[in-house]
Motif scaffolding. Structure first.
Motif, PDB file in Angstrom:
ATOM      1  N   THR A   1     -57.450  16.773  73.735  1.00  0.00           N
ATOM      2  CA  THR A   1     -56.003  17.093  72.783  1.00  0.00           C
ATOM      3  C   THR A   1     -55.380  15.765  72.286  1.00  0.00           C
ATOM      4  O   THR A   1     -55.402  15.191  71.583  1.00  0.00           O
ATOM      5  N   ALA A   2     -55.708  14.741  73.437  1.00  0.00           N
ATOM      6  CA  ALA A   2     -55.192  13.137  73.208  1.00  0.00           C
ATOM      7  C   ALA A   2     -55.741  12.993  72.191  1.00  0.00           C
ATOM      8  O   ALA A   2     -55.985  11.215  71.754  1.00  0.00           O
ATOM      9  N   THR A   3     -57.164  13.219  71.627  1.00  0.00           N
ATOM     10  CA  THR A   3     -58.150  12.552  70.287  1.00  0.00           C
ATOM     11  C   THR A   3     -56.808  12.309  69.288  1.00  0.00           C
ATOM     12  O   THR A   3     -57.556  11.416  68.545  1.00  0.00           O
ATOM     13  N   ARG A   4     -56.014  13.099  69.086  1.00  0.00           N
ATOM     14  CA  ARG A   4     -55.465  13.038  68.138  1.00  0.00           C
ATOM     15  C   ARG A   4     -54.857  12.070  67.966  1.00  0.00           C
ATOM     16  O   ARG A   4     -54.088  11.320  66.641  1.00  0.00           O
ATOM     17  N   GLU A   5     -54.066  11.154  68.848  1.00  0.00           N
ATOM     18  CA  GLU A   5     -53.469  10.129  68.579  1.00  0.00           C
ATOM     19  C   GLU A   5     -55.074   8.807  68.093  1.00  0.00           C
ATOM     20  O   GLU A   5     -54.258   8.149  67.771  1.00  0.00           O
ATOM     21  N   LEU A   6     -56.070   8.770  68.557  1.00  0.00           N
ATOM     22  CA  LEU A   6     -57.087   8.463  67.730  1.00  0.00           C
ATOM     23  C   LEU A   6     -57.791   8.002  66.310  1.00  0.00           C
ATOM     24  O   LEU A   6     -57.756   7.342  65.964  1.00  0.00           O
ATOM     25  N   THR A   7     -57.175  10.064  66.286  1.00  0.00           N
ATOM     26  CA  THR A   7     -57.690  10.098  64.606  1.00  0.00           C
ATOM     27  C   THR A   7     -56.211  10.131  63.656  1.00  0.00           C
ATOM     28  O   THR A   7     -55.383  10.512  62.790  1.00  0.00           O
ATOM     29  N   ARG A   8     -54.678   9.491  64.554  1.00  0.00           N
ATOM     30  CA  ARG A   8     -53.491  10.047  64.168  1.00  0.00           C
ATOM     31  C   ARG A   8     -53.300  10.935  62.771  1.00  0.00           C
ATOM     32  O   ARG A   8     -53.189  10.969  61.763  1.00  0.00           O
ATOM     33  N   THR A   9     -53.654  12.366  63.411  1.00  0.00           N
ATOM     34  CA  THR A   9     -53.547  12.792  62.680  1.00  0.00           C
ATOM     35  C   THR A   9     -52.798  14.644  63.790  1.00  0.00           C
ATOM     36  O   THR A   9     -52.195  14.125  65.045  1.00  0.00           O
ATOM     37  N   SER A  10     -52.677  15.529  63.389  1.00  0.00           N
ATOM     38  CA  SER A  10     -51.838  16.271  64.080  1.00  0.00           C
ATOM     39  C   SER A  10     -51.766  17.034  65.129  1.00  0.00           C
ATOM     40  O   SER A  10     -51.939  17.567  65.893  1.00  0.00           O
ATOM     41  N   THR A  11     -53.435  17.192  64.586  1.00  0.00           N
ATOM     42  CA  THR A  11     -54.039  17.986  66.155  1.00  0.00           C
ATOM     43  C   THR A  11     -55.358  16.710  66.245  1.00  0.00           C
ATOM     44  O   THR A  11     -55.693  15.935  66.264  1.00  0.00           O
ATOM     45  N   ALA A  12     -56.634  17.437  67.624  1.00  0.00           N
ATOM     46  CA  ALA A  12     -57.488  16.970  67.775  1.00  0.00           C
ATOM     47  C   ALA A  12     -58.542  18.036  66.986  1.00  0.00           C
ATOM     48  O   ALA A  12     -60.016  17.452  67.046  1.00  0.00           O
ATOM     49  N   GLY A  13     -58.841  18.154  65.920  1.00  0.00           N
ATOM     50  CA  GLY A  13     -59.506  18.878  65.011  1.00  0.00           C
ATOM     51  C   GLY A  13     -60.868  17.876  64.513  1.00  0.00           C
ATOM     52  O   GLY A  13     -61.579  18.392  64.753  1.00  0.00           O
ATOM     53  N   PRO A  14     -60.287  16.892  63.876  1.00  0.00           N
ATOM     54  CA  PRO A  14     -61.623  15.944  63.881  1.00  0.00           C
ATOM     55  C   PRO A  14     -62.446  15.304  64.278  1.00  0.00           C
ATOM     56  O   PRO A  14     -63.599  15.904  65.002  1.00  0.00           O
ATOM     57  N   VAL A  15     -61.850  15.137  65.527  1.00  0.00           N
ATOM     58  CA  VAL A  15     -62.876  14.956  66.968  1.00  0.00           C
ATOM     59  C   VAL A  15     -63.298  16.203  67.164  1.00  0.00           C
ATOM     60  O   VAL A  15     -64.652  16.680  67.744  1.00  0.00           O
TER      61      VAL A  15
ATOM     62  N   VAL B   1     -62.132   5.517  67.374  1.00  0.00           N
ATOM     63  CA  VAL B   1     -61.987   6.297  67.945  1.00  0.00           C
ATOM     64  C   VAL B   1     -63.134   4.835  69.097  1.00  0.00           C
ATOM     65  O   VAL B   1     -63.341   5.793  69.796  1.00  0.00           O
ATOM     66  N   ALA B   2     -64.365   4.878  68.390  1.00  0.00           N
ATOM     67  CA  ALA B   2     -65.119   3.986  69.225  1.00  0.00           C
ATOM     68  C   ALA B   2     -64.244   3.335  69.585  1.00  0.00           C
ATOM     69  O   ALA B   2     -64.721   2.837  71.179  1.00  0.00           O
ATOM     70  N   ASP B   3     -63.108   2.500  69.687  1.00  0.00           N
ATOM     71  CA  ASP B   3     -62.809   1.206  70.718  1.00  0.00           C
ATOM     72  C   ASP B   3     -62.010   1.384  71.700  1.00  0.00           C
ATOM     73  O   ASP B   3     -62.259   1.443  72.548  1.00  0.00           O
ATOM     74  N   ALA B   4     -61.512   2.902  71.526  1.00  0.00           N
ATOM     75  CA  ALA B   4     -60.911   3.394  72.363  1.00  0.00           C
ATOM     76  C   ALA B   4     -61.781   4.203  73.390  1.00  0.00           C
ATOM     77  O   ALA B   4     -61.425   4.366  74.539  1.00  0.00           O
ATOM     78  N   TYR B   5     -62.885   4.004  73.288  1.00  0.00           N
ATOM     79  CA  TYR B   5     -64.391   5.182  73.573  1.00  0.00           C
ATOM     80  C   TYR B   5     -65.043   3.734  74.699  1.00  0.00           C
ATOM     81  O   TYR B   5     -65.611   3.850  75.739  1.00  0.00           O
TER      82      TYR B   5
END
Length: 301
Positions: free
Chosen positions: A92-106, A124-128
């Motif tokens: 769920t928190a990955t939506r912050e990384l993609t700046r999207t409303s859901t975690a859908g991309p990840v 995403v790579a930088d966050a990981y």
């Protein structure tokens, strides 16, 4: 009794957690404070009553001043889910990384439905804490391709790994089996495929998702039968906890992968003759029969 629990990416041992805490003379509440859970939750982990979410393992290692790889050894090369967990992110928190409303991309990339768009990769790579190239290699593994890291040898001869240990959990087995399929399947496709093969509306996409992610830990025999049909395996992989049965199934799957790899390299020219195929089919049949008989013999009267 402590449990040795296989989770995709890392191995968790309740006893090791308990010993590490006691060696450092920490209270369960001390560990809980760092991880962000209750002391009762830490107690449940130490006694094997439950297993921590993979993304909590880095904080657990930090709380115990232990190296993550030493306390929770990695099993195989990391896929996208593993990288996320090692960075301490929930899906769920990955939506912050993609700046999207859901975690859908990840979520879609982790479940081999759709690869990450190029615009999301760097963030995403930088966050990981990895390079974009490492992120892409992990993504390929999520799609069933066991890409080696730079400097590592290619996959072993015939494309098969030597480790024939199956995951212990239902969700781990489903993930493992999905990685063995030549083409990725969505939850909806798995449900449709299983229902068609058992000729009954047993599976739904939501149920498959719950079983695959661990949100649903148990299922009826009818569900397990349909799931096994969808994933081209035997229901014994889900039903039997006998180590001998699991070993036979794992070795059969490894043999299947080796055959597929030989065929991909040129069929009969690489030695995949009709005679060899007949022998392989015979041995696979024997292995399946042996697994079933072993399971029946261990069943209480």
């Amino acid at each position: 009794m402590w449990k040795d629990v296989w989770m995709p990416g890392r191995r968790f041992e309740a006893q090791e957690l308990l010993l590490a805490r006691r060696e450092r003379r920490l209270k369960q509440s001390d560990v809980a404070r760092v991880v962000g859970v209750s002391a009762a939750r830490v107690s449940a982990w130490e006694t094997g009553r439950s297993v921590p979410d993979p993304e909590k393992l880095p904080r657990l290692a930090e709380a115990l001043s232990c190296d993550l790889d030493r306390l929770f050894p990695r099993v195989g090369r990391p896929d996208l889910k593993d990288l996320r967990a090692d960075a301490g992110y929930s899906q769920t928190a990955t939506r912050e990384l993609t700046r999207t409303s859901t975690a859908g991309p990840v979520a879609a990339a982790e479940t081999a439905q759709r690869r990450l768009a190029a615009e999301y990769e760097q963030g995403v790579a930088d966050a990981y804490g990895v390079s974009v190239e490492a992120l892409r290699r992990a993504q390929e593994r999520s799609f069933g391709h066991d890409v080696p890291e730079p400097g590592e040898p290619e996959a072993e001869a015939y494309g098969g790994a030597s480790d024939t240990t199956l995951p212990a959990t239902l969700d781990g087995k489903i993930t493992y089996l999905l990685q063995q399929l030549p083409d990725p399947l969505s939850d909806a496709e798995i449900a449709e495929r299983g229902n068609n093969r058992v000729t009954a509306p047993v599976l739904t996409a939501d149920l498959v998702c719950g079983l695959r992610t661990g949100a649903v830990a148990r299922a009826s025999d009818d569900v397990l039968d349909a799931l096994a049909e969808a994933l081209d395996t035997t229901p014994l992989i889900f039903r039997s906890g006998d180590a001998g049965v699991q070993r036979i199934i794992a070795e059969t799957l490894a043999l299947k992968n080796q055959v597929a790899a030989i065929a991909a390299r040129g069929g009969a020219e690489s030695g995949l003759s009709a005679e060899l195929l007949a022998f392989i089919n015979q041995e696979v049949g024997k292995a399946r029969t042996e697994a079933a008989e072993h399971h029946d013999q261990r069943r209480p009267a």
